[in-house]
Design an enzyme around this catalytic site. Structure first.
Site, mmCIF file in Angstrom:
data_model
loop_
_atom_site.group_PDB
_atom_site.id
_atom_site.type_symbol
_atom_site.label_atom_id
_atom_site.label_comp_id
_atom_site.label_asym_id
_atom_site.label_seq_id
_atom_site.Cartn_x
_atom_site.Cartn_y
_atom_site.Cartn_z
ATOM 1 N N SER A 61 0.793 -1.242 0.000
ATOM 2 C CA SER A 61 0.000 0.000 0.000
ATOM 3 C C SER A 61 0.821 1.288 0.000
ATOM 4 O O SER A 61 0.266 2.357 -0.252
ATOM 5 C CB SER A 61 -0.911 0.026 1.222
ATOM 6 O OG SER A 61 -2.171 -0.450 0.867
ATOM 7 N N LYS A 64 0.544 3.558 -2.848
ATOM 8 C CA LYS A 64 -0.607 4.457 -3.030
ATOM 9 C C LYS A 64 -0.146 5.919 -3.053
ATOM 10 O O LYS A 64 -0.748 6.755 -3.715
ATOM 11 C CB LYS A 64 -1.647 4.228 -1.923
ATOM 12 C CG LYS A 64 -2.393 2.896 -2.119
ATOM 13 C CD LYS A 64 -3.256 2.542 -0.945
ATOM 14 C CE LYS A 64 -4.070 1.278 -1.270
ATOM 15 N NZ LYS A 64 -4.321 0.413 -0.138
ATOM 16 N N TYR A 189 -2.744 -1.994 -10.713
ATOM 17 C CA TYR A 189 -2.720 -1.870 -9.250
ATOM 18 C C TYR A 189 -1.915 -3.005 -8.612
ATOM 19 O O TYR A 189 -1.069 -2.764 -7.734
ATOM 20 C CB TYR A 189 -4.166 -1.840 -8.728
ATOM 21 C CG TYR A 189 -4.262 -1.832 -7.225
ATOM 22 C CD1 TYR A 189 -3.952 -0.685 -6.491
ATOM 23 C CD2 TYR A 189 -4.633 -2.975 -6.526
ATOM 24 C CE1 TYR A 189 -4.022 -0.679 -5.104
ATOM 25 C CE2 TYR A 189 -4.703 -2.981 -5.142
ATOM 26 C CZ TYR A 189 -4.395 -1.834 -4.436
ATOM 27 O OH TYR A 189 -4.450 -1.835 -3.066
ATOM 28 N N TYR A 241 -4.053 3.386 7.658
ATOM 29 C CA TYR A 241 -5.378 2.750 7.657
ATOM 30 C C TYR A 241 -6.233 3.336 8.789
ATOM 31 O O TYR A 241 -6.117 4.519 9.093
ATOM 32 C CB TYR A 241 -5.257 1.224 7.818
ATOM 33 C CG TYR A 241 -4.263 0.563 6.896
ATOM 34 C CD1 TYR A 241 -4.451 0.583 5.512
ATOM 35 C CD2 TYR A 241 -3.151 -0.082 7.387
ATOM 36 C CE1 TYR A 241 -3.554 -0.049 4.671
ATOM 37 C CE2 TYR A 241 -2.251 -0.715 6.543
ATOM 38 C CZ TYR A 241 -2.451 -0.687 5.192
ATOM 39 O OH TYR A 241 -1.560 -1.293 4.358
ATOM 40 N N VAL A 259 0.995 -3.904 3.771
ATOM 41 C CA VAL A 259 0.886 -5.213 4.422
ATOM 42 C C VAL A 259 2.126 -6.085 4.222
ATOM 43 O O VAL A 259 2.234 -7.153 4.806
ATOM 44 C CB VAL A 259 -0.391 -5.990 3.990
ATOM 45 C CG1 VAL A 259 -1.639 -5.300 4.483
ATOM 46 C CG2 VAL A 259 -0.418 -6.200 2.495
HETATM 47 N N1 GLU Z 1 -1.933 -5.504 -2.363
HETATM 48 C C1 GLU Z 1 -2.636 -5.187 -1.226
HETATM 49 C C2 GLU Z 1 -4.114 -5.205 -1.500
HETATM 50 O O1 GLU Z 1 -4.657 -4.319 -2.060
HETATM 51 C C3 GLU Z 1 -2.193 -3.931 -0.618
HETATM 52 C C4 GLU Z 1 -2.776 -3.870 0.711
HETATM 53 C C5 GLU Z 1 -2.008 -3.071 1.702
HETATM 54 O O2 GLU Z 1 -0.792 -3.037 1.754
HETATM 55 O O3 GLU Z 1 -2.743 -2.471 2.479
HETATM 56 O O4 GLU Z 1 -4.763 -6.121 -1.140
#
Ligand code: GLU
Length: 305
Positions: A61, A64, A189, A241, A259
């Site tokens: 993430s 992002k 993505y 988050y 994650v």
């Molecule tokens: N590839 C992960 C997903 O979208 C990223 C999630 C994350 O790091 O929060 O499920």
């Protein structure tokens, strides 16, 4: 300073036992939960590192922030703000129910999956492969590391087990917010999440954002100052988050977690910090990573509050 960082890192290693490695993407479950590494790059260019700082991991993430930057570079603030909001959702990263009302752009946040998936559609390029190449190139430029690439096994695992993200993308489509082919958008993505980095790469990206778009000691803007400011502000409310409020209290700097166990922290006008420790709390944030950042923040008085 290096010995202080070493000491703080050693103090925090035991916290790795309080978390679990992500397993909803099978490839991620192979990480060693006991690892903890850190890399700090200060505004004057000095660098400090400790622990497992050399271990590569997938950016997840944290990308992002780069998707948002690329979308801003390609479209400007106004066009991006029309597509995604900036309020914290207070919901988990993959939440479906971000709102009780009819979904509209104000309910999306670029640091939460739905908003980030939408950012891929704003990136310029004739194909989604081309759009992803531009995201990868920006990652290489920001980190100053031209060898950065994707970890293919994680990418394939994300693609195979990405039902939740497919659901989110179809929800966007059902609400008339995503015109393109869902699989193509998601492929961009998933590849973006699978970019392999080290703590040093994250520290380098972080210090550019901390310097509002410039590398330490450099005058040239790698990204426009206004866009760096946009990203930093978004991170304060939503970068960790639904743990962003607590993180603001404990650490007090803009940061983004993933994650894969990474955290990129941005201490404005001071430094960029890259952390890696894959044992996560129930919100998806690195347990020992936050603990270490809290200690670093106190020691070096980094909190902006
Ligand atoms: N590839 C992960 C997903 O979208 C990223 C999630 C994350 O790091 O929060 O499920």
């Amino acid at each position: 300073m290096e010995t202080q960082l070493d000491l703080l890192t050693k103090e925090c290693v035991s916290y790795t036992k309080n978390g679990n490695v992500a397993d909803y993407i099978p490839e991620l479950s192979k990480a060693d939960p006991g690892m903890l590494g850190a890399y700090m790059i200060a505004e004057d260019g000095s660098e400090f590192f400790s622990g497992d700082y050399m271990q590569p991991f997938t950016i997840q993430s944290i990308v992002k922030t780069i998707l948002l930057l690329q979308a801003l570079i390609d479209n400007g603030v106004e066009a991006v703000s029309e597509k995604v909001g900036m309020e914290a959702t207070g919901k988990p990263f993959d939440a479906i129910n971000v709102t009780e009302q009819k979904l509209d752009s104000r309910h999306l946040n670029p640091m939460v999956n739905m908003g980030a998936i939408l950012m891929c559609t704003l990136i310029a390029g004739n194909t989604y492969e081309e759009r992803f190449s531009r995201v990868l190139e920006l990652t290489r430029i920001l980190s100053g590391n031209p060898t950065i690439d994707i970890e293919r096994k994680v990418y394939l695992s994300e693609k195979t087990y990405g039902s939740k993200n497919r659901a989110l993308a179809y929800l966007l489509k059902a609400n008339g917010m995503l015109a393109d082919d869902v699989e193509e958008v998601l492929d961009c993505y998933f590849q973006a999440c699978s970019i392999s980095v080290t703590c040093k790469d994250l520290a380098n990206i972080g210090v550019v954002l901390a310097n509002r778009g410039r590398r330490p000691g450099g005058d040239e803007f790698i990204v426009p100052e206004e866009y760096a400011r946009y990203v930093n502000a978004t991170l304060i409310t939503c970068g960790m988050y639904d743990g962003s409020g607590e993180f603001a209290l404990r650490v007090g700097v803009p940061a983004k977690s993933g994650v894969g166990g990474g955290i990129m922290a941005i201490a404005p006008a001071r430094m960029g910090i890259g952390i890696f420790s894959p044992a996560l709390d129930e919100k998806g944030n690195s347990v020992a990573g936050i603990q270490l950042l809290e200690k670093i923040s106190r020691q070096f008085k980094l909190s902006i509050f």
